[in-house]
Design a protein around this motif. Structure first.
Motif, mmCIF file in Angstrom:
data_model
loop_
_atom_site.group_PDB
_atom_site.id
_atom_site.type_symbol
_atom_site.label_atom_id
_atom_site.label_comp_id
_atom_site.label_asym_id
_atom_site.label_seq_id
_atom_site.Cartn_x
_atom_site.Cartn_y
_atom_site.Cartn_z
ATOM 1 N N ALA A 100 -15.293 -4.745 -10.128
ATOM 2 C CA ALA A 100 -15.265 -4.540 -8.513
ATOM 3 C C ALA A 100 -16.514 -5.382 -8.028
ATOM 4 N N VAL A 101 -17.668 -5.039 -8.805
ATOM 5 C CA VAL A 101 -18.750 -6.134 -8.384
ATOM 6 C C VAL A 101 -18.473 -7.567 -8.501
ATOM 7 N N PHE A 102 -17.820 -8.202 -9.146
ATOM 8 C CA PHE A 102 -17.591 -9.423 -9.333
ATOM 9 C C PHE A 102 -16.426 -9.877 -8.554
ATOM 10 N N ALA A 103 -15.514 -9.009 -8.210
ATOM 11 C CA ALA A 103 -14.552 -9.478 -7.295
ATOM 12 C C ALA A 103 -15.020 -9.733 -5.800
ATOM 13 N N THR A 104 -15.886 -8.518 -5.371
ATOM 14 C CA THR A 104 -16.210 -8.209 -4.258
ATOM 15 C C THR A 104 -17.470 -9.122 -3.816
ATOM 16 N N ARG A 105 -18.545 -9.112 -4.567
ATOM 17 C CA ARG A 105 -19.753 -9.994 -4.405
ATOM 18 C C ARG A 105 -19.696 -11.241 -4.764
ATOM 19 N N ARG A 106 -19.214 -11.576 -6.019
ATOM 20 C CA ARG A 106 -19.261 -13.071 -6.306
ATOM 21 C C ARG A 106 -18.070 -13.913 -5.821
ATOM 22 N N ALA A 107 -16.839 -13.242 -5.648
ATOM 23 C CA ALA A 107 -15.751 -13.915 -5.078
ATOM 24 C C ALA A 107 -15.267 -13.867 -3.579
ATOM 25 N N TYR A 108 -16.138 -13.123 -2.660
ATOM 26 C CA TYR A 108 -15.954 -12.714 -1.485
ATOM 27 C C TYR A 108 -15.382 -13.776 -0.501
ATOM 28 N N ASP A 109 -15.917 -15.047 -0.452
ATOM 29 C CA ASP A 109 -15.434 -16.038 0.263
ATOM 30 C C ASP A 109 -14.114 -16.397 -0.180
ATOM 31 N N PHE A 110 -13.734 -16.488 -1.249
ATOM 32 C CA PHE A 110 -12.417 -16.934 -1.758
ATOM 33 C C PHE A 110 -11.182 -16.013 -1.341
ATOM 34 N N ILE A 111 -11.725 -14.573 -1.395
ATOM 35 C CA ILE A 111 -10.856 -13.623 -0.967
ATOM 36 C C ILE A 111 -10.723 -13.735 0.557
#
Length: 333
Positions: A100-111
């Motif tokens: 979850a940390v990688f999905a939401t923090r690292r990839a936020y702009d892409f989501i």
């Protein structure tokens, strides 16, 4: 050789994944992985994707049954989300898994830009939500709900147990639109089967009634709330539990209906920071409806949390069953 000899062994999960289950508690192994296989058997559009974490999100079970539909993107979460968006544009239904940390923090702009703005049919299933790992702030996704609630058009789900997780997978596979789901993996507790429960997207479910306290909860905190209700059933308090597996869109009607009942202490319990999660969403809904019960919040502090053993951390930060029960007794006076 008998017929059983040709059957594939049932894969479970990595031994390196710690369980959040209490000793002796009933569990199911890898409910997400097995539910995704079941969904993929019915829908050839479903593909599984991960960022070098198949074994740690239970996607390895899907990979075994559908190797041609499994995509390993490497340690590149931004690429994972961008590629998932591209696959959705081609008519596939990608389930993208990572922590979850990688999905939401690292990839936020892409989501936000690739997936949500174009309303693409991507299902983001993110492991280690909230305080479900002792590895410290680098892996503790205590702010993921706040981040994902802020993305327009994104459905946000926080399942409680193995049953909830499996049923949610089936529903989000059939739902057309982007989803962020907190992922319970490994040996996941099984509790909701005792409450005639059925997951429905966008619906809160009253699991038990009670005249003294109403606990509104999501995720693993619903399991804790049910344990607290049993503990306080010794005469301390009669506790109702309202499970809210869909954080967005929020079932405001059911929440407000339950909170209108007079004389009950209302507590929101969540495995998330006090900032931006279920507690704030419920408080806003009550404020808009002009419903003003006595209100408390059980949540993680707005702070970087310690590393350590999960039972110790859950006690320290107030989300263990014993600590919750003790605080509720104090609040009731």
């Amino acid at each position: 050789m008998g017929a059983d000899a040709n059957k594939k062994p049932r894969l479970t999960t990595s031994a390196m994944i710690a369980s959040i289950a209490s000793e002796g508690q009933r569990t199911e192994a890898a409910p997400f992985g097995h539910a995704l296989v079941a969904a993929a058997q019915q829908d050839s559009r479903i593909v599984g994707m991960t960022a070098d974490l198949s074994k740690y999100t239970d996607l390895h079970i899907f990979a075994r049954d559908f190797p041609e539909r499994h995509f390993q993107m490497g340690m590149a979460e931004q690429l994972l989300m961008a590629a998932a968006g591209g696959m959705a544009k081609e008519g596939l239904v990608p389930f993208a898994t990572t922590y979850a940390v990688f999905a939401t923090r690292r990839a936020y702009d892409f989501i936000h830009q690739v997936i949500a703005e174009e309303n693409l049919n991507v299902k983001i299933c993110a492991a280690l939500p909230g305080l479900t790992t002792g590895y410290g702030p680098s892996h503790q996704a205590t702010d993921d709900l706040a981040l994902m609630r802020a993305v327009p058009g994104l459905t946000v789900i926080d399942p409680c147990d193995a049953l909830d997780t499996a049923q949610a997978v089936a529903e989000i596979a059939a739902y057309n639109g982007p989803v962020y789901m907190r992922l319970l993996r490994g040996k996941v507790p099984l509790v909701l089967d005792q409450y005639d429960y059925r997951f429905e997207l966008g619906k809160a479910k009253l699991l038990r009634g009670g005249k003294d306290v109403l606990i509104i909860s999501s995720g693993i905190m619903t399991m804790r709330a049910l344990e607290v209700a049993e503990l306080l059933g010794d005469g301390s308090a009669d506790v109702a539990v309202l499970h809210v597996p869909t954080i967005k869109p929020l079932d405001e009607a059911t929440i407000i209906e339950e909170c209108r009942r007079s004389g009950r202490l209302v507590i929101v319990a969540e495995n998330h920071s006090t900032v931006g999660g279920l507690g704030e969403a419920v408080a806003l809904a009550l404020l808009k409806a002009r419903v003003h019960p006595e209100f408390r919040q059980i949540a993680l502090p707005d702070a970087f949390l310690d590393a350590g053993a999960l039972p110790t951390l859950h006690d320290r930060y107030g989300i263990s069953t014993a600590t919750m029960a003790a605080n509720i007794r104090v609040w009731l006076g």
